[in-house]
Design an enzyme around this catalytic site. Structure first.
Site, short mmCIF file in Angstrom:
data_model
loop_
_atom_site.label_atom_id
_atom_site.label_comp_id
_atom_site.label_asym_id
_atom_site.label_seq_id
_atom_site.Cartn_x
_atom_site.Cartn_y
_atom_site.Cartn_z
N HIS A 1 0.83 -1.24 -0.07
CA HIS A 1 0.06 0.01 0.05
C HIS A 1 0.70 1.27 -0.11
O HIS A 1 0.38 2.44 -0.19
CB HIS A 1 -0.93 -0.10 1.30
CG HIS A 1 -2.08 -0.84 0.77
ND1 HIS A 1 -3.59 -0.18 0.75
CD2 HIS A 1 -2.13 -2.11 0.56
CE1 HIS A 1 -4.12 -1.12 0.54
NE2 HIS A 1 -3.67 -2.59 0.61
N SER B 1 0.79 -1.35 -6.34
CA SER B 1 0.83 -2.52 -7.16
C SER B 1 1.50 -2.20 -8.25
O SER B 1 1.54 -1.10 -8.78
CB SER B 1 -0.42 -3.06 -7.65
OG SER B 1 -1.18 -3.63 -6.53
#
Lengths: 425, 185
Positions: free
Chosen positions: A215, A219
């Site tokens: 986070h 990603s």
């Protein structure tokens, strides 16, 4: 990504709670993470792995209510679970098949990371935590495989703990300290049970760090170009929760196929023979997910060298972010590297095949499995230590799209996205 | 300061004294931690009852020529083989310079009560020195033992000849208590 919070409590009670412990806000922000819109199905294994961990912990805690960790009773207690305990057959099979499914998913997840360069800056720590999780997973699986106290359990434990005996000078003392005796025995079984129960919670904690690190960096994605404009991403929920759920459903179908039709196919028949310290099975093999490493262990005639190679095969993953010199993340844009990657995957399978066979037997064309495992081991290490470091310096990567949005411009009749001025990385 | 009547200690700091207290407290803490960690680790070692299962007596006289007895000792098998004349001759006929772990056949035997070696009885821990599997008897390229796990070949004296095992099969500590009885351990 840690950004501005979008959570707005709807009810008075939620507002009251939000001012005291904003746990709902944390969860809401977490699940709304901006996620690259071009993720393919290779990115669904993270969610699948979370499910695997939950399945193993739930079924494992239940099995622990019926299992007896004693050399005289362990084997029989597992049979009792399978035959007499209500739904015990389901719990035991789910746990045993689940271990294989867990590794299947983790290998897909790792190959994804290797192909799309998910380990490269700024995700090095994310990758290393993942390697740690894999390491603890292997330990957990090994300890768990000892518990049914069959012949493979016993002799697998003997061989693996024998690794520690190869340590110079202190090896024998270290090995006997680990075993709690001169050989694998009741003391060993007891402590293995204790540790097998502990380690999954370590995995859960490491997974928390893994997702936290995810986070922070966000990603990666199939083209490996970082998020640049707002149209590059979509909120994780509902877009990717739904996509993950579809992948989970497909995965569970495969799981269910093994669970209900071939529950013992992934295990070894010898483990239905109770452990006998006087008799070694003619052919000791580990579970399928350890076979490539077992082949590497046997690829050299020297005991200590074999162990060091096997440890090295995993250790090399930890330093991969600094071995791969290419700045291009995705192999889609690395025309030479991608072929070396496919050969790498091929040799991983060959190593698995070698691990399952007897070294002196002939594989094909007069080539023994011993020689074949040597060739494959050589490639395994060359890929990380020679090919990736050199290729990154000499390879001419293909031109990359300036952004994720740019990369999907050609796709169908979508409205024209906002213009991107940022150059490719 | 003046209003509260307290002395402001920053003016009279003794740095040397502070360093000493810091180091002394740290050292005491480290010693205390180590004394707690030691029992936490040492508990995993061999327990008293495990150590107590020290020795066993074996009547070797009951083993026929060309036969092998397998007995559990300290959780591992002990091989007692009554070797044939051919096996003894084969074991003695080896040039020990070519062995990975050089040892004469005699050095792997123990004298009986009369002081003479008994070459017909070979006593060894039946655990492969590679990764601890139990080798199979009368097998392998050297007519001795063969380990099915990773393909180590031992000769009729239990010496490693071929394969990944680094050392000869271990001869346990044992002695003849009579002409036909040995005490292992």
């Amino acid at each position: 990504m840690s950004g501005h919070s979008t959570y707005e409590p709807k009810w008075a009670a939620a507002r009251w709670m939000d001012q005291r412990l904003p746990i709902v806000r944390m969860g809401a922000d977490f699940i709304m993470m901006p996620t690259p819109r071009n993720l393919n199905y290779w990115w669904t294994f993270g969610g699948i792995l979370l499910l695997c961990l939950v399945i193993q912990i739930v079924t494992g805690v239940i099995l622990g209510m019926h299992y007896v960790a004693h050399v005289d009773h362990a084997f029989d207690s597992v049979q009792r679970i399978r035959r007499d305990v209500p739904y015990g057959w389901l719990m035991q099979s789910t746990h045993a098949v689940g271990a294989s499914m867990f590794f299947l998913a983790v290998y897909m997840h790792m190959f994804r990371g290797l192909y799309y360069g998910s380990y490269k800056a700024p995700r090095e720590v994310l990758w290393i935590i993942g390697c740690l999780i894999y390491l603890v997973m292997m330990a957990t699986a090994f300890l768990g495989y000892t518990l049914p106290w069959g012949q493979m359990s016993f002799w697998g434990a003997t061989v693996i703990t024998g690794f520690f005996g190869a340590v110079p000078v202190v090896g024998e003392s270290l090995q006997q300290w680990l075993l709690g005796g001169y050989a694998v025995d009741n003391a060993t079984l007891n402590r293995f049970y204790s540790l097998h129960y502990l380690l999954p919670f370590i995995i859960a904690a490491l997974s928390g760090l893994h997702v936290w690190a995810l986070h922070v960096t966000g990603s990666s994605n199939p083209i490996g170009v970082s998020n640049k404009v707002k149209t590059d991403t979509l909120p994780f929920h509902p877009y990717f929760t739904v996509k993950d759920m579809f992948a989970v459903a497909v995965f569970l179908m495969i799981f269910a196929f093994f669970l209900f039709y071939l529950p013992d196919a992934l295990g070894h028949a010898d483990n239905y023979i109770k452990a006998d310290p006087l008799k070694t099975p003619p052919h000791i093999v580990p579970e399928w997910y350890f076979l490539p490493f077992y082949a590497i262990l046997r690829a050299v005639p020297d005991k200590l060298a074999g162990i060091l190679l096997m440890i090295g095969a995993i250790a090399v993953l930890f330093v991969l972010p600094w071995l791969d010199t290419s700045k291009v993340r995705s192999m889609r844009f690395r025309p030479i590297a991608r072929w070396f990657f496919f050969i790498f995957v091929f040799f991983c399978f060959i190593l698995g095949w070698c691990g399952a066979e007897t070294p002196d037997d002939e594989a094909f064309l007069g080539l023994s499995f011993y020689r074949l495992s040597q060739i494959s081991t050589l490639y395994y290490f060359a890929y990380f230590l020679v090919i990736l470091p050199i290729l990154g310096l000499i390879e001419d990567p293909k031109e990359r799209p300036a952004s994720i949005t740019q990369s999907i411009l050609d796709y169908g009749d979508k409205p024209e996205p906002e213009k991107v001025l940022a150059p490719a990385e | 300061m003046a209003e509260t009547g307290l002395i402001h200690h920053d003016d009279i700091v003794d740095d040397g004294k502070r360093d000493f207290i810091f180091l002394a407290a740290g050292a005491a803490g480290a010693l205390g931690a180590a004394s707690i960690v030691w029992p936490l680790l040492a508990q995993m070692g061999k327990a008293a009852d495990t150590l107590a299962l020290g020795s066993i007596d074996i009547d070797v006289g009951k083993i026929g020529e060309g036969e092998q007895l397998k007995v559990l000792w300290r959780g591992a098998p002990v091989f007692v083989r009554h070797r044939t004349a051919a096996e003894i001759a084969e074991a003695e006929d080896v040039n020990i310079d070519i062995l990975p772990d050089p040892a004469t056949d005699d050095s792997r035997l123990v004298p009986g009560p009369d002081g003479n070696l008994k070459p017909q009885y070979l006593v060894m821990v039946g655990v492969c020195t590679h990764f601890g599997c139990v080798p199979v008897g009368e097998a392998g390229d050297y007519d001795g033992w063969y380990c099915p796990c990773h393909g180590s070949h031992y000769d009729t004296s239990g010496r490693i000849r071929k394969g990944p095992a680094p050392r000869n099969l271990v001869v346990p500590p044992y002695a003849y208590t009579s002409d036909t009885v040995i005490k292992v351990g």
